[in-house]
Design an enzyme around this catalytic site. Structure first.
Site, PDB file in Angstrom:
ATOM      1  N   HIS A 126     -37.250  91.552 -35.040  1.00 54.90           N
ATOM      2  CA  HIS A 126     -38.263  92.132 -34.163  1.00 54.90           C
ATOM      3  C   HIS A 126     -38.072  93.632 -34.038  1.00 54.90           C
ATOM      4  CE1 HIS A 126     -34.764  91.164 -31.655  1.00 54.90           C
ATOM      5  NE2 HIS A 126     -35.050  92.279 -31.006  1.00 54.90           N
ATOM      6  N   CYS A 127     -39.121  94.334 -33.690  1.00 58.95           N
ATOM      7  CA  CYS A 127     -39.027  95.763 -33.392  1.00 58.95           C
ATOM      8  C   CYS A 127     -40.315  96.214 -32.717  1.00 58.95           C
ATOM      9  CB  CYS A 127     -38.776  96.576 -34.659  1.00 58.95           C
ATOM     10  SG  CYS A 127     -40.084  96.434 -35.879  1.00 58.95           S
TER      11      CYS A 127
END
Lengths: 156, 578
Positions: free
Chosen positions: A67-68
């Protein structure tokens, strides 16, 4: 936040060939940039790799939640991927990974970011769900399993 | 009574006590309480009807048994626990004992209408926590405490007896008008510690040398440790030091020396410590006359409750609160685990031995207080640990663990793990993320030995023999432990773990956190340690920016991994045993 808000059947992939963690992240970045043209594949890839450097997103039991945060992204975007082979993800428990849920969130959405991740981690902690996803033989079925309100009961 | 009858009784009582340990874990009754109970049942007021009044025999047995229990406790105390436990424990063992004894003494003076000195003597007798009780509780109840709490309690119980013994002896002498001056008493006190310290460390070192040098039959090594340990204990006492402290320290030096012979020493000393505990409590149970103890019931209850609810908590608060960074919950738990055990009862024999007036009363009060403490505090302990959230999830353990004994220092061990999770089905061995040093040496499937190679596919139920070092255990445990542990760990340590070395500004960038000027150049680990203040232990957590940050892994006193989860999600963390 429901999984149906962030995941679509189109963004559910089945039998993706793995190779390495880097290859899979690269592939996923390109895929999401094709699906949502406002996203830049290089930026997604760079940020995902930067996140992995801080600590693997492999949460154990063969599941990873890369994720980011990302610019030019107006709402959280999820992608569910089942790999054809298990790959080494440097996961917490050392087990190789074959189920992956990639989550990209807008820059300003840090509040719900972790909440969504926690919700996903909770969902994937269900042994029956993981087993059902691994048995599923089509993206559509995987999508239905993950978004179903009633968890499929693990037959054990 | 003939010798044969004595042997028969001793054998039967020992066997009964051992069988009672099965019951103890089922009904959650403290084991030591059961041993005492069996002794009392066998005694004059119980169905056994054995009239046993020999205080000097009980004294000798008790003294020796305590020494052996402390030796075993020392052998099992890891030096690394000193990092967080030593200073607070020493504060509890000195100031803490003084305060507990003083306060309890005042309560006893009031409850039993005693003189000040007499009251203080009662306080001193019940002043120290019991090593046997605390070691048994920490080892056997399945409660896995965070290191700051467990280390403090463990070291406290091993080091606070000299103080209680000293105060007791001084008060007895004061009561008998044998004391020249308080100055002299002070010197005795300094000698207790001052002589025990070098004696313990030096003695331990010498015993280690002997273990290394001598080539003995394996069964003789533990006996060598027992023999030399008891000799050291007695010699220190003769020289005027605290033998109890010396033998505990010697045990610790031996236990942390990593000599190969320890694998022979530890199992037998485990047995010896059990034997000592059982004999000690059986004999003390036999010694007491329950119907006389009932007479102290009401006032005794007041003293016990005063000790448990007023004296100990206040002492803990004053001895730890101002000097060390404990959380309120941790202070509360340490206050609650002021378990009294054999030490007070053995100390209560002191006045008997020196023919002090009212000696029976002291003995009965001490006995009553210990019973109350064991019952009330001992039984509620697991529940209290959950309620006060001082537990951390235990690390998954290998099925078997064996020292290979190839090199005496820094040795490799053989671990046997069972593959408990089906997520590893069909996974080739080479895909497992192994600690660099560990190797799979053999694999058993359906009782068949399979030669493992990188392409060997795993299967649920496989037994894996892994050669590795202690440092690899965490990773290996997680890898093979199956579903239970990860779920438990997740709810406690968070969904993700980050490397402590990660720059804080990268973490902030990732989750949209704002940093102040000074925080820009810190690592995540350094930042968390700074926020926690003092010495961190696994399981410490702090809330910041709506995120709960948890110390997930440490190595050599440094934080290596930090877990995170959103604050709002309440998963009842801290209750890993639910």
């Amino acid at each position: 936040m429901q999984i149906t808000d962030i995941l679509t059947p189109e963004r559910t992939l089945f039998g993706v060939s793995g190779g390495s963690k880097k290859r899979v992240l690269e592939y996923s970045s390109k895929f999401i940039a094709q699906q949502i043209p406002s996203l830049d594949a290089d930026e997604v890839f760079t940020r995902l790799v930067a996140r992995e450097k801080l600590g693997s997103t492999g949460i154990g039991q063969g599941v990873a939640l890369p994720h980011c945060r990302i610019s030019h992204c107006d709402q959280p975007v999820g992608t569910l991927i089942k790999l054809r082979d298990r790959i080494d993800f440097d996961a917490l428990d050392g087990q190789p990974v074959d189920l992956m849920f990639m989550l990209l969130v807008p820059e300003d959405a840090s509040e719900i970011h972790l909440q969504t991740l926690a919700m996903l981690a909770e969902r994937f902690a269900d042994e029956g769900l993981r087993r059902a996803l691994r048995k599923a033989d089509s993206p559509q079925l995987m999508y239905e399993i993950l978004t179903a309100n009633q968890l499929p009961s693990g037959e054990d | 009574m003939s010798f044969e009858t004595v042997f028969l009784l001793a054998g039967v009582l020992l066997t009964l006590s051992i069988m009672a340990s099965v019951v103890s874990s089922r009904i959650g009754m403290p084991l030591l309480f059961l041993f005492l109970g069996i002794g009392m049942l066998a005694g004059e007021d119980g169905p056994g009807g054995i009239p046993f009044h020999d205080y000097s025999v009980a004294y000798v047995v008790g003294y020796l048994a305590l020494a052996v229990i402390l030796l075993d406790g020392g052998l099992r105390t890891r030096l690394e626990t000193f990092r967080v436990g030593l200073k607070p424990a020493l504060s509890l063992a000195t100031i803490g004992v003084l305060l507990t004894s003083g306060l309890t003494g005042l309560i006893a003076m009031w409850a039993f209408d005693l003189s000040l000195l007499q009251g203080l003597l009662v306080g001193a007798i019940v002043g120290s926590t019991d090593a046997a009780a605390v070691f048994a509780m920490l080892g056997g109840s399945g409660v896995h405490l965070n290191q700051r709490v467990s280390a403090t309690l463990e070291i406290e119980s091993g080091t606070n007896d000299p103080m209680a013994i000293f105060i007791t002896i001084t008060l007895i002498e004061l009561l008998k008008h044998q004391v020249d001056s308080l100055w002299g008493a002070g010197l005795v006190f300094v000698a207790q510690f001052g002589i025990a310290l070098p004696m313990g460390v030096l003695g331990g070192w010498l015993i280690v040398r002997m273990l290394k040098r001598l080539n003995l039959a394996s069964g003789l090594y533990p006996l060598l440790v027992t023999g030399a340990g008891v000799a050291l204990f007695a010699l220190t006492n003769i020289l005027g030091g605290s033998g109890f402290l010396a033998i505990y320290l010697a045990g610790m030096v031996i236990g942390n020396s990593r000599v190969r012979q320890l694998e022979h020493v530890l199992p037998m000393h485990d047995g010896l410590a059990w034997f000592s505990q059982i004999s000690l409590f059986l004999i003390l149970g036999l010694l007491v006359t329950p119907h006389e103890m009932v007479k102290v019931g009401l006032s005794g209850t007041l003293v016990a409750l005063g000790l448990i609810f007023v004296a100990r908590p206040l002492a803990v608060l004053l001895a730890l609160g101002p000097f060390f960074r404990f959380k309120w919950r941790e202070l509360g738990f340490i206050a609650w685990v002021g378990l009294r055990g054999a030490v007070p009862i053995v100390l209560a024999i002191f006045p008997m031995m020196s023919d002090l007036e009212g000696a029976t009363l002291y003995f009965n009060i001490a006995f009553y207080v210990v019973l109350m403490s064991l019952l009330l505090q001992g039984m509620s302990l697991p529940w209290m640990a959950r309620w006060l959230k001082v537990q951390v999830p235990p690390l998954p353990k290998p099925v078997r663990r064996e020292n290979l004994g190839i090199y005496s220092e820094d040795d490799y061990e053989l671990y046997v793990f069972e593959v408990k999770t089906d997520t590893l089905d069909e996974v080739p061995l080479r895909q497992l993320r192994f600690p660099s040093d560990a190797r799979v040496a053999a694999l058993f499937r359906g009782r068949q030995l399979i030669h493992p190679s990188g392409s060997t596919l795993l299967c649920q139920g496989d037994m894996l023999c892994v050669i590795g070092r202690e440092a690899d255990l965490t990773v290996l445990g997680k890898l093979f432990s199956g579903d239970a542990a990860p779920t438990l760990n997740r709810s406690f340590f968070g969904d993700f773990t980050l490397e402590a070395e990660a720059p804080l500004k990268d973490v902030a960038e990732l989750y949209g956190l704002t940093l102040s000027q000074g925080q820009q150049d810190m690592t995540l680990g350094a930042f968390i340690v700074q926020r926690l203040g003092g010495q961190a232990v696994v399981g410490d957590q702090t809330d910041w920016h709506g995120i709960r940050w948890v110390v997930a892994e440490m190595s050599g006193g440094r934080v290596t991994k930090v877990g995170l989860m959103p604050c709002e999600v309440d998963r009842g963390s801290g209750n890993p045993s639910d």
